[in-house]
Design a protein around this motif. Structure first.
Motif, PDB file in Angstrom:
ATOM      1  N   LEU A   1       1.177  -1.075  -0.140  1.00 28.89           N
ATOM      2  CA  LEU A   1      -0.180  -0.208  -0.506  1.00 28.89           C
ATOM      3  C   LEU A   1       1.010   1.269  -0.013  1.00 28.89           C
ATOM      4  O   LEU A   1       0.365   2.601  -0.447  1.00 28.89           O
ATOM      5  CB  LEU A   1      -1.067   0.003   1.077  1.00 28.89           C
ATOM      6  CG  LEU A   1      -2.253  -1.042   1.487  1.00 28.89           C
ATOM      7  CD1 LEU A   1      -2.437  -1.373   2.722  1.00 28.89           C
ATOM      8  CD2 LEU A   1      -3.440  -0.903   0.398  1.00 28.89           C
ATOM      9  N   PHE A   2       1.736   1.066   0.932  1.00 33.02           N
ATOM     10  CA  PHE A   2       2.538   2.306   0.746  1.00 33.02           C
ATOM     11  C   PHE A   2       3.345   2.538  -0.733  1.00 33.02           C
ATOM     12  O   PHE A   2       3.706   3.855  -0.811  1.00 33.02           O
ATOM     13  CB  PHE A   2       3.634   2.711   2.043  1.00 33.02           C
ATOM     14  CG  PHE A   2       3.131   2.402   3.111  1.00 33.02           C
ATOM     15  CD1 PHE A   2       3.001   3.736   3.687  1.00 33.02           C
ATOM     16  CD2 PHE A   2       3.042   1.705   4.086  1.00 33.02           C
ATOM     17  CE1 PHE A   2       3.093   4.443   4.761  1.00 33.02           C
ATOM     18  CE2 PHE A   2       3.284   2.033   5.524  1.00 33.02           C
ATOM     19  CZ  PHE A   2       2.227   3.326   5.931  1.00 33.02           C
TER      20      PHE A   2
ATOM     21  N   CYS B   1      -3.544   9.949   4.293  1.00 32.43           N
ATOM     22  CA  CYS B   1      -4.215   8.825   3.840  1.00 32.43           C
ATOM     23  C   CYS B   1      -3.669   7.339   3.875  1.00 32.43           C
ATOM     24  O   CYS B   1      -3.744   6.275   4.382  1.00 32.43           O
ATOM     25  CB  CYS B   1      -5.490   9.394   2.318  1.00 32.43           C
ATOM     26  SG  CYS B   1      -6.561   7.998   1.868  1.00 32.43           S
ATOM     27  N   THR B   2      -2.514   7.646   3.117  1.00 28.83           N
ATOM     28  CA  THR B   2      -2.227   6.551   2.243  1.00 28.83           C
ATOM     29  C   THR B   2      -1.626   5.796   3.534  1.00 28.83           C
ATOM     30  O   THR B   2      -1.545   4.154   3.999  1.00 28.83           O
ATOM     31  CB  THR B   2      -0.558   6.515   1.335  1.00 28.83           C
ATOM     32  OG1 THR B   2      -0.841   7.169   0.212  1.00 28.83           O
ATOM     33  CG2 THR B   2      -0.167   5.234   1.446  1.00 28.83           C
ATOM     34  N   PRO B   3      -0.858   6.350   4.487  1.00 33.58           N
ATOM     35  CA  PRO B   3      -0.124   5.896   6.265  1.00 33.58           C
ATOM     36  C   PRO B   3      -1.506   4.764   6.858  1.00 33.58           C
ATOM     37  O   PRO B   3      -1.425   3.597   7.350  1.00 33.58           O
ATOM     38  CB  PRO B   3       0.256   5.949   6.739  1.00 33.58           C
ATOM     39  CG  PRO B   3       0.088   8.148   6.134  1.00 33.58           C
ATOM     40  CD  PRO B   3      -0.226   7.540   5.155  1.00 33.58           C
TER      41      PRO B   3
ATOM     42  N   LEU C   1     -13.729   1.585   3.620  1.00 34.38           N
ATOM     43  CA  LEU C   1     -12.848   1.145   1.942  1.00 34.38           C
ATOM     44  C   LEU C   1     -12.334  -0.074   1.476  1.00 34.38           C
ATOM     45  O   LEU C   1     -12.492  -1.599   0.731  1.00 34.38           O
ATOM     46  CB  LEU C   1     -12.885   2.147   1.738  1.00 34.38           C
ATOM     47  CG  LEU C   1     -12.925   3.406   1.246  1.00 34.38           C
ATOM     48  CD1 LEU C   1     -12.842   4.512   1.023  1.00 34.38           C
ATOM     49  CD2 LEU C   1     -14.209   3.121   0.788  1.00 34.38           C
ATOM     50  N   ALA C   2     -11.532  -0.513   2.930  1.00 31.81           N
ATOM     51  CA  ALA C   2     -10.516  -1.944   3.403  1.00 31.81           C
ATOM     52  C   ALA C   2     -12.319  -2.885   3.303  1.00 31.81           C
ATOM     53  O   ALA C   2     -11.213  -4.657   3.242  1.00 31.81           O
ATOM     54  CB  ALA C   2      -9.460  -1.665   3.999  1.00 31.81           C
ATOM     55  N   ALA C   3     -12.321  -3.135   4.598  1.00 27.02           N
ATOM     56  CA  ALA C   3     -13.067  -4.049   4.246  1.00 27.02           C
ATOM     57  C   ALA C   3     -14.618  -4.340   3.385  1.00 27.02           C
ATOM     58  O   ALA C   3     -14.201  -5.502   2.948  1.00 27.02           O
ATOM     59  CB  ALA C   3     -14.186  -3.625   5.538  1.00 27.02           C
ATOM     60  N   LEU C   4     -15.221  -3.575   2.593  1.00 26.54           N
ATOM     61  CA  LEU C   4     -15.691  -3.663   1.589  1.00 26.54           C
ATOM     62  C   LEU C   4     -14.911  -4.104   0.245  1.00 26.54           C
ATOM     63  O   LEU C   4     -15.324  -5.092  -0.075  1.00 26.54           O
ATOM     64  CB  LEU C   4     -16.536  -2.950   0.686  1.00 26.54           C
ATOM     65  CG  LEU C   4     -17.482  -2.209   1.917  1.00 26.54           C
ATOM     66  CD1 LEU C   4     -18.121  -0.923   1.868  1.00 26.54           C
ATOM     67  CD2 LEU C   4     -18.724  -3.058   1.583  1.00 26.54           C
TER      68      LEU C   4
ATOM     69  N   ALA D   1      -3.033   1.727   5.125  1.00 25.64           N
ATOM     70  CA  ALA D   1      -2.087   0.659   5.299  1.00 25.64           C
ATOM     71  C   ALA D   1      -3.161   0.273   6.416  1.00 25.64           C
ATOM     72  O   ALA D   1      -2.836  -1.084   7.035  1.00 25.64           O
ATOM     73  CB  ALA D   1      -0.911   1.599   5.158  1.00 25.64           C
ATOM     74  N   VAL D   2      -3.283   1.087   7.434  1.00 32.04           N
ATOM     75  CA  VAL D   2      -3.062   0.229   8.784  1.00 32.04           C
ATOM     76  C   VAL D   2      -4.798  -0.177   9.279  1.00 32.04           C
ATOM     77  O   VAL D   2      -4.549  -1.328   9.211  1.00 32.04           O
ATOM     78  CB  VAL D   2      -3.025   1.636  10.101  1.00 32.04           C
ATOM     79  CG1 VAL D   2      -3.755   1.130  11.251  1.00 32.04           C
ATOM     80  CG2 VAL D   2      -1.679   2.229  10.089  1.00 32.04           C
ATOM     81  N   ALA D   3      -5.696   0.663   8.411  1.00 31.23           N
ATOM     82  CA  ALA D   3      -6.832  -0.168   8.147  1.00 31.23           C
ATOM     83  C   ALA D   3      -6.575  -1.750   6.862  1.00 31.23           C
ATOM     84  O   ALA D   3      -7.966  -1.987   7.525  1.00 31.23           O
ATOM     85  CB  ALA D   3      -7.907   0.968   7.613  1.00 31.23           C
ATOM     86  N   SER D   4      -6.223  -1.649   6.247  1.00 28.32           N
ATOM     87  CA  SER D   4      -5.800  -2.886   5.439  1.00 28.32           C
ATOM     88  C   SER D   4      -5.285  -3.523   6.234  1.00 28.32           C
ATOM     89  O   SER D   4      -5.579  -5.248   6.071  1.00 28.32           O
ATOM     90  CB  SER D   4      -5.294  -1.908   3.934  1.00 28.32           C
ATOM     91  OG  SER D   4      -6.257  -1.554   3.473  1.00 28.32           O
TER      92      SER D   4
END
Length: 229
Positions: A30-31, A195-197, A77-80, A200-203
């Motif tokens: 992701l990063f 947003c990106t980090p 967004l990551a969960a869906l 990444a944590v959420a994902s």
């Protein structure tokens, strides 16, 4: 000590290490924007794991920080996306042993046109929505190709029943609606410099909680790489 006993004793540790590795892979991809995301080798491929093993406490690096509001906006967004990837297993099974290709440009364009129109109705950016869904589609195909490779290498793992593709697509459409809404509701979080980090944590949390295997982990990173911006 018998070998089997030794293996059993090491297994819990191996599970923890494996999960840490795939979580790191997801965050790193992701990063980096996942420019070269590919499916895992066939020997590593499996369907999404839903084992009954106990949940492990997330390491400090993968816990939500003070950016709780942004995390809360991005986590769906990551969960869906992971939920949508789970349908790739069914699509792969429906196409397995048939002449149906994994690439389906006509169907893909229908999806992109539909989500663009829905984004307009919700006041969201249709161009950004389409970009995200292009990634979703490509991620879905990563899973399909990976599974087909695994089943070709080991036919005993191939599905023995064929899902109804029309029913699977109804489920995909339901998830698509949720994703478009989540994109519309997360504009501020997605355009934030952090947003990106945070994504990444959420994902990584989704990878952990859903017990995603390497194939689905790599595909998840591919599926969300246009979310931020």
């Amino acid at each position: 000590m018998p070998l089997s006993s030794s293996v059993r004793r090491r297994s819990p540790r191996n599970v923890v290490v494996r999960r840490a590795v795939v979580t790191t892979v997801a965050a790193a991809a992701l990063f980096a924007g996942a420019p070269g995301a590919t499916a895992a080798p066939a020997t590593q491929v499996a369907t999404v794991a839903h084992s009954g093993s106990p949940q492990h406490t997330a390491p400090a690096a993968t816990r939500p920080t003070a950016r709780t509001g942004q995390y809360t906006a991005l986590r769906p967004l990551a969960a869906l996306s992971a939920e949508r990837l789970a349908t790739a297993d069914l699509v792969a099974a429906a196409k397995w042993g048939t002449d149906s290709p994994i690439d389906d440009p006509a169907r893909e364009q229908q999806v992109l046109d539909a989500v663009a129109q829905r984004a307009r109705e919700l006041g969201a950016d249709p161009a950004r929505t389409v970009a995200v869904f292009r990634d979703q589609i490509e991620a879905n195909k990563i899973v399909q190709r990976g599974l087909h490779r695994a089943w070709t290498a080991d036919p005993s793992r191939a599905p023995t029943t064929r899902p109804d593709l029309a029913e699977v697509r109804e489920e995909i459409n339901r998830i698509n609606e949720g994703l478009v809404r989540a994109l519309a509701d997360s504009s501020a979080a997605r355009t934030s410099p952090s947003c990106t980090p945070v994504l990444a944590v959420a994902s990584a949390g989704v990878v952990r909680d859903a017990h995603l295997d390497p194939l689905h982990t790599v595909a998840l990173a591919r599926s969300v790489r246009s979310v931020c911006g």
